[in-house]
Scaffold this motif. Structure first.
Motif, mmCIF file in Angstrom:
data_model
loop_
_atom_site.group_PDB
_atom_site.id
_atom_site.type_symbol
_atom_site.label_atom_id
_atom_site.label_comp_id
_atom_site.label_asym_id
_atom_site.label_seq_id
_atom_site.Cartn_x
_atom_site.Cartn_y
_atom_site.Cartn_z
ATOM 1 N N GLY A 45 0.686 -1.173 -0.016
ATOM 2 C CA GLY A 45 -0.105 0.016 -0.186
ATOM 3 C C GLY A 45 0.966 1.295 -0.010
ATOM 4 O O GLY A 45 0.347 2.381 -0.416
ATOM 5 N N VAL A 46 2.040 1.132 0.369
ATOM 6 C CA VAL A 46 2.795 2.497 0.621
ATOM 7 C C VAL A 46 3.075 3.042 -0.674
ATOM 8 O O VAL A 46 3.265 4.322 -0.974
ATOM 9 C CB VAL A 46 4.069 2.142 1.398
ATOM 10 N N ASN A 48 1.451 2.807 -3.525
ATOM 11 C CA ASN A 48 0.196 3.500 -4.047
ATOM 12 C C ASN A 48 0.147 4.859 -3.406
ATOM 13 O O ASN A 48 -0.592 5.810 -4.035
ATOM 14 C CB ASN A 48 -0.841 2.365 -3.795
ATOM 15 N N GLU A 49 0.118 4.651 -1.913
ATOM 16 C CA GLU A 49 -0.216 6.065 -1.168
ATOM 17 C C GLU A 49 0.798 7.211 -1.664
ATOM 18 O O GLU A 49 0.315 8.166 -1.678
ATOM 19 C CB GLU A 49 0.129 5.670 0.187
ATOM 20 N N ARG A 53 -0.410 10.767 -3.330
ATOM 21 C CA ARG A 53 -0.026 11.993 -2.926
ATOM 22 C C ARG A 53 0.545 13.053 -3.684
ATOM 23 O O ARG A 53 0.360 13.904 -3.851
ATOM 24 C CB ARG A 53 0.934 12.013 -1.493
#
Ligand code: ASP
Ligand code: MG
Length: 407
Positions: A45-46, A48-49, A53
């Motif tokens: 998930g990181v 994609n996060e 942003r």
């Protein structure tokens, strides 16, 4: 003593507990006296996060800055993994892709590895350390950090295995290996124990869901044998390696179903040299990857053409084809989104006949109408209606004797 590359994907290092679990898996090999190089992804998930942003701040971020941002995900997990090993009393050091000697070309966000200089890794291994390398990243000749495309940690692992001449390369993920079909569609799917690179690549929706396609291509080019296995249990995984003759005994290794395609039919195209070239060069300029293509024999000066494209690109493809047809002076285009592509794959097809007829018989039994057919040496694909495609996959799976024995 063996040299082992162990790669852990995003879910395997998803939180603190899981990173501690990874440290235990590494410790077990260290205790046996093995030399270990670890490659980790960012926590799931990181990446994609971070992309989210970036886009929220600037819808068109520069590729260089994107790479600068995304490498942070892996940088977090290498340090945490090293700390987890230190807590176990194991000597370990974390290295960025650049420090590990992974040299790439100049393309940001999808760089290719051009060379490996493993001196730094070798030095640490000699001194008895576990080396933890950030996946997905490298450095170019201008000293800029680069990333290797989504899922690129797999490529880092395979390339490192080649670079340090590892005895074993293990890709730890959240599934047990490559299955004969997607177990969510086919409950009787079973784990494949050994598969060739080519089969893994052709089983697109199965094999490359598990691993980045480019990393499998790299492994194929450099003959790196690897194992795909779960970090959540001790089950043996799937070994992916160069084809050996015994693999031909299995005619069909797996059945893949791809629902992310659309079918485009163009009718009444002026049947003259250069029409197809105009249509497909238009699509390639629009960056659409065309998959299956079928053209009917022209009649009365017009021809029909059908092909498939990724479903997300169907509207764009239709518009693009319309423009070309205007130029050609005729033809109509129709898009069908409700299709699925079913493929059977196996290197055994090279030496066995009758696979196509068996497949078509199974599809007949499934009441699935075949809309398009394409074949390669080791694969037969058909386009069928999306409705009923799951059931068709189960019936084909059974027909080729792939169902798991009851236990
Ligand atoms: N973190 C990167 C990604 O999510 C690379 C990887 O996980 O392999 O694509
Ligand atoms: Mg991955």
């Amino acid at each position: 003593m063996a040299r082992i590359v162990k790669k852990f994907g995003g879910t395997s290092v998803g939180d603190v507990e899981r990173i501690k679990n990874v440290a235990q898996l590494i410790k077990a090999d260290v205790d046996k006296g093995h030399e270990i190089v670890v490659v980790v992804s960012a926590r799931s998930g990181v990446t994609n996060e971070l992309i989210g942003r970036a886009k929220a701040i600037n819808p068109n971020p520069e590729d260089r800055e994107m790479d600068m941002l995304l490498v942070a995900g892996e940088q977090e997990t290498i340090a945490l993994t090293a700390m987890a090993l230190h807590a176990e009393g194991i000597d370990a050091v974390s290295l960025t892709g650049a420090m590990a000697g992974i040299k790439t070309d100049l393309y940001h966000t999808r760089a290719r590895i051009v060379s490996m200089n493993c001196d730094e890794i070798e030095k640490h291994l000699d001194e008895g350390r576990v080396v933890i390398v950030a996946g997905f990243q490298g450095v170019n000749d201008n000293g800029q950090v680069t990333t290797l495309g989504r899922g690129g940690s797999d490529l880092s692992a395979v390339a490192l295995a080649k670079g340090i001449d590892a005895d074993l390369c293990q890709i730890f993920t959240d599934v047990d290996g490559v299955y004969t079909a997607d177990p969510r569609i086919v409950p009787k799917a079973s784990k494949i124990s050994e598969i060739s690179y080519e089969e893994m690549l052709e089983l697109a929706s199965l094999g490359t869901k598990v691993m980045q396609a480019r990393s499998v291509e790299f492994a194929n080019n450099y003959n790196v044998t690897f194992e795909v296995r779960s970090s959540f249990n001790n089950n043996p995984g799937t070994i992916v390696k160069q084809e050996v003759s015994s693999m031909e005994d299995v005619v069909v290794q797996g059945v893949a179903l791809d629902r992310y395609q659309a079918k485009i039919t163009i009718s009444n195209i002026p049947d003259k040299p250069g029409s197809a070239a105009k249509i497909f060069s238009g699509l390639s300029k629009a960056n659409v990857v065309v998959d299956m293509i079928v053209q009917n024999i022209g009649r009365n000066g017009v021809a029909n053409l059908t092909f498939t494209v990724p479903r997300d690109d169907s509207a764009r493809s239709r518009d693009c084809v319309r423009n070309v047809l205007q130029e050609l002076g005729g033809g109509e285009v129709e898009v069908f989104d409700n299709i699925a592509k079913l493929s059977v794959v196996g290197v055994g097809m090279r030496s066995h006949s009758g696979v196509a007829s068996e497949l078509f018989a199974a599809l007949g039994e499934a009441q699935s109408n075949i809309q398009l057919i394409s074949t390669s040496e080791i694969k037969i694909s058909v386009v069928i209606d999306e409705e009923g495609a799951d059931e068709a996959t189960r019936i084909v799976h059974t027909a080729f004797g792939l169902d798991k024995e009851e236990d």
